[in-house]
Design an enzyme around this catalytic site. Structure first.
Site, short mmCIF file in Angstrom:
data_model
loop_
_atom_site.label_atom_id
_atom_site.label_comp_id
_atom_site.label_asym_id
_atom_site.label_seq_id
_atom_site.Cartn_x
_atom_site.Cartn_y
_atom_site.Cartn_z
N ASN A 67 1.65 -13.84 -7.85
CA ASN A 67 0.37 -14.17 -7.22
C ASN A 67 0.08 -13.17 -6.10
OD1 ASN A 67 -1.99 -15.46 -6.63
ND2 ASN A 67 -1.05 -17.31 -5.76
N ARG A 78 0.84 -1.21 0.00
CA ARG A 78 0.00 0.00 0.00
C ARG A 78 0.87 1.25 0.00
NH1 ARG A 78 -3.12 -3.80 2.34
NH2 ARG A 78 -5.35 -3.55 2.69
N SER A 110 -11.78 -8.11 0.47
CA SER A 110 -11.74 -6.69 0.86
C SER A 110 -10.77 -5.93 -0.03
CB SER A 110 -11.31 -6.57 2.31
OG SER A 110 -9.93 -6.93 2.46
N ASP A 117 -5.86 -14.72 7.37
CA ASP A 117 -4.53 -15.29 7.15
C ASP A 117 -4.03 -16.00 8.41
OD1 ASP A 117 -4.84 -14.12 4.72
OD2 ASP A 117 -3.20 -12.67 4.92
N ARG A 120 -7.60 -22.99 0.20
CA ARG A 120 -6.99 -23.29 1.51
C ARG A 120 -7.87 -24.18 2.38
NH1 ARG A 120 -4.30 -17.30 2.82
NH2 ARG A 120 -2.34 -17.77 1.79
O1 LIG Z 1 -5.59 -6.11 1.83
C1 LIG Z 1 -4.70 -6.90 2.18
O2 LIG Z 1 -3.53 -6.53 2.38
C2 LIG Z 1 -5.06 -8.32 2.37
C3 LIG Z 1 -6.38 -8.68 2.54
C4 LIG Z 1 -6.80 -10.07 2.81
O3 LIG Z 1 -7.42 -10.58 1.65
P1 LIG Z 1 -9.04 -10.66 1.45
O4 LIG Z 1 -9.62 -9.33 1.63
O5 LIG Z 1 -9.14 -11.17 0.04
O6 LIG Z 1 -9.54 -11.64 2.47
C5 LIG Z 1 -5.61 -10.97 3.18
O7 LIG Z 1 -5.99 -12.32 3.12
C6 LIG Z 1 -4.43 -10.73 2.28
O8 LIG Z 1 -3.34 -11.54 2.62
C7 LIG Z 1 -3.96 -9.31 2.39
C1 LIG Z 2 -4.12 -14.13 0.74
C2 LIG Z 2 -2.84 -13.76 0.76
O1 LIG Z 2 -2.21 -13.04 -0.20
P1 LIG Z 2 -2.69 -11.99 -1.31
O2 LIG Z 2 -2.18 -10.67 -0.85
O3 LIG Z 2 -2.05 -12.46 -2.57
O4 LIG Z 2 -4.20 -12.00 -1.37
C3 LIG Z 2 -1.96 -14.16 1.89
O5 LIG Z 2 -0.83 -13.61 1.98
O6 LIG Z 2 -2.33 -15.00 2.70
#
Ligand SMILES: O=C(O)C1=C[C@@H](OP(=O)(O)O)[C@@H](O)[C@H](O)C1
Ligand SMILES: C=C(OP(=O)(O)O)C(=O)O
Length: 427
Positions: free
Chosen positions: A94, A27, A171, A315, A346
């Site tokens: 990814n 970010r 999100s 996570d 997962r």
């Molecule tokens: O905004 C972020 O930094 C993240 C949001 C989460 O994803 P989701 O919103 O898809 O659950 C999390 O699982 C990911 O590792 C990082």
């Molecule tokens: C969901 C994850 O990663 P991403 O930021 O690729 O969504 C994660 O790190 O568990």
């Protein structure tokens, strides 16, 4: 494929400083790139996901310098959208935190971009975000399957119209549109449809935007309003907190292997929702001490099973699934449907691998129920190119010898030297 055989562990004890947060690193890099002024970022994470964001910024003509350790970065802001004269193909591996925010931000400005990534990225949905961007006038085409990367974005001027975004899959879609919104230079109201998942990640987004001078009105996560007169200004210097999801493996080790294990870099001052992982360990019976920038966990004997909605910490919740092997009774982790659209499915992966260890696992559409076996069976754990599968299954070595982690190098997504650090606090 490489594999790592872990010795039987009986003790966890010591202190560890956790590398920078992936969520904050990506970010901050993006906002530093589009803000006015130069930003010095300290404690940047050096991992694959952040490398993809940095490489994208290079291709987009953003000037930055990294120190030798690649943990300090000085970014010269563009004071406006990312733009490029020629067509650019950008590979994002990814990394959801690179793909989703860049897919929104690149719709502004000028140029033509192909956003692509690893095969798994082509199975991770992005349609809800693209629909919202199209409602603002964005020109985005799908290159393979509708609703999934790779994407072709032709940047063009957009106009602010009240926009709705679906919140129930990720999100990151809302995060992406929030971070890009100030580029519109017009007031924007974003309303959320469906039940917003992973809410604490929105708090991280709003916090980082605030540090870059943009305030968002949050109407109870139902709608968000961004005043059109604001633009991003560099905060000068900014520090990335330690990664609270990465902290979970060490904190869990403290709860399973006696402890105390003290993790530096996260604490009561953290903006990351995953620090609430420590509350779950407390409910499982562990003793937790906290300060502003460390958390310490200790516990002797078996843990207690829990039955909880862990949607707010998706996570770190994976770490609870493996900690369940050390709890008396059946642990149930609820409201985790979107585990299925992350690095791998997962819920399915966790079920298969926990069953190899002898656990009785019930796999629901959006939940997992885990009953530990009398005696854990040694097994080779497949990790499905998922860093968190590799990291959380390292904890199974407290139950038996003969735990093998296949493809341990997949931790490079967020934590390249995870196993070295885990070794230092376990014996
Ligand atoms: O905004 C972020 O930094 C993240 C949001 C989460 O994803 P989701 O919103 O898809 O659950 C999390 O699982 C990911 O590792 C990082
Ligand atoms: C969901 C994850 O990663 P991403 O930021 O690729 O969504 C994660 O790190 O568990």
């Amino acid at each position: 494929m490489e594999s790592l055989t872990l010795p039987k562990l009986s003790q966890a004890h010591g202190e560890v400083t956790i590398p920078g947060s992936k969520s904050l690193s990506n970010r901050i890099l993006l906002l530093a790139a589009i803000s006015r002024g130069t930003t010095v970022i300290d404690n940047l994470l050096d991992s694959d996901d952040v490398q993809h964001m940095l490489q994208a910024l290079t291709q987009l003509g953003v000037r930055y310098e990294l120190n030798a350790e690649r943990t300090q970065c000085r970014v010269v802001g563009l004071d406006g959208p990312l733009a490029r004269g020629q067509s650019e193909t950008i590979f994002l591996g990814n990394a959801g935190t690179a793909m989703r925010p860049l897919a929104a931000a690149l719709c502004f400005g000028s140029g033509e971009f192909i956003l692509t990534g690893e095969e798994r990225m082509f199975e991770r949905p992005i349609g809800d975000l693209i629909e919202a961007m199209q409602a603002l006038g964005a020109n985005v085409d799908y290159q393979q399957s509708a609703g999934f990367p790779p994407l072709k974005i032709s940047a063009q001027p957009l106009t602010a119209a009240p926009v709705a975004i679906e919140g129930s899959i990720s999100s990151q879609f809302l995060t992406a549109i929030l971070m890009a919104a100030p580029l519109l230079k017009q007031p924007l109201t974003i309303s959320v449809t469906g039940e917003l998942v992973s809410k604490p990640y929105i708090d991280i987004t709003l916090d980082v935007m605030q540090r870059f001078g943009v305030t968002v009105v949050n109407n109870d996560y139902q709608s968000f309003v961004i005043d059109g007169l604001q633009s991003y200004q560099s905060p000068g210097k900014i520090l990335v907190e330690g990664d609270a999801s990465s902290a979970s493996y060490f904190l869990a080790a403290g709860a399973i292997g006696g402890g105390p294990v003290r993790v530096h870099g996260v604490g009561t001052a953290s903006v990351q929702g995953d620090i609430r992982f420590a509350e779950v360990l407390e409910q499982m019976g562990a003793t937790v001490l906290r300060s502003e920038n460390w958390i310490e966990v200790a516990h002797q004997g078996p843990l207690k099973a829990i039955d909880l909605d862990l949607n707010h910490i998706p996570d770190a919740a994976m770490t609870i699934a493996v900690a369940a092997l050390f709890a008396e009774g059946t642990t149930v982790i609820r409201n985790i449907y979107n585990w299925r659209v992350k690095e791998t499915d997962r819920i399915a992966a966790m079920t298969t691998e926990l069953r190899k260890l002898g656990a009785i696992v019930e796999e629901g559409r959006d939940y997992l129920s885990i009953t530990p076996p009398q005696r854990v069976t040694p097994a080779a754990i497949d990790t499905y190119k998922d860093h968190r599968m590799a990291m959380c299954f390292s904890l199974a070595a407290f139950a038996t010898d003969g735990i093998v982690i296949n493809d341990p190098g997949c931790t490079a997504k967020t934590f390249p030297d995870y196993f070295e650090r885990f070794n230092k606090i376990t014996s």
